[in-house]
Scaffold this active site. Structure first.
Site, mmCIF file in Angstrom:
data_model
loop_
_atom_site.group_PDB
_atom_site.id
_atom_site.type_symbol
_atom_site.label_atom_id
_atom_site.label_comp_id
_atom_site.label_asym_id
_atom_site.label_seq_id
_atom_site.Cartn_x
_atom_site.Cartn_y
_atom_site.Cartn_z
ATOM 1 N N HIS A 31 13.475 5.363 14.068
ATOM 2 C CA HIS A 31 14.028 5.239 14.531
ATOM 3 C C HIS A 31 15.293 4.461 14.524
ATOM 4 C CE1 HIS A 31 11.923 1.683 14.779
ATOM 5 N NE2 HIS A 31 10.932 2.379 14.748
ATOM 6 N N HIS A 34 14.919 1.657 12.368
ATOM 7 C CA HIS A 34 14.515 2.022 10.900
ATOM 8 C C HIS A 34 16.128 2.086 10.085
ATOM 9 C CE1 HIS A 34 10.571 3.955 11.876
ATOM 10 N NE2 HIS A 34 10.092 3.003 10.967
ATOM 11 N N SER A 184 10.067 1.334 18.598
ATOM 12 C CA SER A 184 8.720 1.723 17.642
ATOM 13 C C SER A 184 8.133 3.371 17.642
ATOM 14 C CB SER A 184 7.578 0.735 18.543
ATOM 15 O OG SER A 184 6.119 1.272 18.166
#
Ligand code: PAF
Length: 279
Positions: A31, A34, A184
Site C-alpha cells: 500500500h 510501503h 495497513s
C-alpha cells in the site's frame, strides 16, 4: 525490474555496482505506506531491494497466517510503476528457512515483553529471525521500516546495533488515510462500517495528545477507555503511553510531558494498531 525467487541468484547479482543498497522488507499486499518507504530508499541508495515474504514464524495464530492478503501480481505492477530499478526478492519458505521453519532466540532487552509482544507470543522472535537472515544474507547498507509498527522498528534497531550488523535502520513516518487511519494491509479486510469506525484509533491518540499534560496518566487511560466504550463495533485492546526508547510504561500517578502513545483495538476479527508521539 529484476525479480529473484532464490537468495543464491540474488546474492550473485548483488555487487559493488548495486551499492549503497537499501532494503524494504515486506509481507506484500503493498500500500502507499510501503511505497513511501521504497521511494525514500530509492532517493538515498543506488539500488533498492524489496522482499515480499509472508513469514510463517511471526504468526502466533494459524488463521491469521492463512488469511493474510497475498497478491503478488498486483504488488509487482505497483513496484514497476514506482521504478524499474527495484530489485524484488520473492522467496518460498524453504529458501529462507531450509528444512526447519523455526524462530531463533534473540535477546531483545524486554522490548518484546510488552504490548504486541505480550499479546502475540513469539511474534517478535519470528520477525527478528527473518529480518536478521535477510540482513546477514544481503547485507543491505540501510533498511527502511514504518513507524506504524513502532515496537517492531525499535526491536529491529536493537538487534542491528547490539549484534553490530552492517545495516543501519531508518524509521519512517506513518502514512495515513484522509481521516487519519494508519495505512495497513489489514485495512483491506474491514467492512465499510468497520472502516468508518477504524478512524477512532487515530482520534483517540489525538485526544490523548491534547490531554496528556493536563491530567494524571491513570485518568488519561480512563478517558480513552470511556471513549471506546461509547462506540459499538470497536473494542479497545490496550492504550499505553511509554518511553519511546525503552517502551517502559509511565507512572500512573503523573501527567505525561513527553512520550509515545500506543493503541490496539479490534473490529470484529480485525486487530489494528497505531501510535503517536506526545506532546
Ligand atoms: O512489517 C512487516 O511487514 C514484517 O513484520 C517484516 C518486517 C517484513 C518481517 O516479516
Amino acid at each position: 525490474m529484476k525479480v529473484f525467487k532464490t537468495s543464491q541468484l540474488l546474492v550473485k547479482y548483488l555487487s559493488k555496482k548495486t551499492r549503497p543498497l537499501g532494503m524494504v522488507p515486506t509481507m506484500g499486499a503493498l500500500h502507499l505506506g510501503h511505497l513511501s518507504l521504497i521511494k525514500r530508499a530509492l532517493k538515498e541508495n543506488k539500488s533498492v531491494l524489496v522482499s515480499i515474504f509472508v513469514n510463517p514464524t511471526q504468526f502466533d495464530n494459524k488463521n491469521d497466517l492463512e488469511n493474510y492478503p497475498i497478491n503478488i501480481n498486483k504488488d509487482l505492477i505497483e513496484l514497476r510503476k514506482v521504478s524499474e530499478k527495484i530489485i524484488v526478492y520473492i522467496p518460498k519458505v524453504d529458501d529462507v528457512f531450509g528444512n526447519i521453519t523455526k524462530s531463533k532466540p534473540f535477546e531483545l532487552a524486554g522490548l518484546d515483553r510488552v504490548m504486541e509482544g505480550k499479546k502475540r507470543p513469539g511474534h517478535f522472535q519470528g520477525v527478528t529471525t527473518v529480518v536478521f537472515h535477510f540482513f546477514k544474507t544481503f547485507a543491505p547498507d540501510f533498511a527502511y521500516f514504518g513507524e506504524k509498527d513502532f515496537q517492531q522498528l525499535l526491536i529491529i534497531d536493537h538487534i542491528s546495533r547490539t549484534l553490530k550488523l552492517k545495516t543501519k535502520i531508518i524509521g519512517c513516518p506513518i502514512i495515513r488515510e484522509n481521516d487519519g487511519l494508519a495505512m495497513s494491509s489489514r485495512n483491506s479486510f474491514l467492512t465499510s462500517d468497520q472502516r468508518k469506525l477504524a478512524s477512532l484509533l487515530f482520534e483517540c491518540l489525538q485526544l490523548a495528545k491534547s490531554n496528556a499534560k493536563k491530567i494524571p496518566y491513570s485518568s488519561l487511560k480512563t478517558l480513552i477507555s470511556n471513549f471506546f466504550e461509547k462506540n459499538e463495533g470497536i473494542a479497545l485492546d490496550y492504550f499505553i503511553v511509554a518511553n519511546p526508547k525503552t517502551l517502559k510504561e509511565f507512572d500512573l500517578g503523573q501527567p505525561i510531558d513527553k512520550g509515545r502513545s500506543f493503541v490496539a483495538a479490534t473490529l470484529g476479527k480485525i486487530r489494528l494498531i497505531d501510535n503517536l508521539d506526545i506532546p
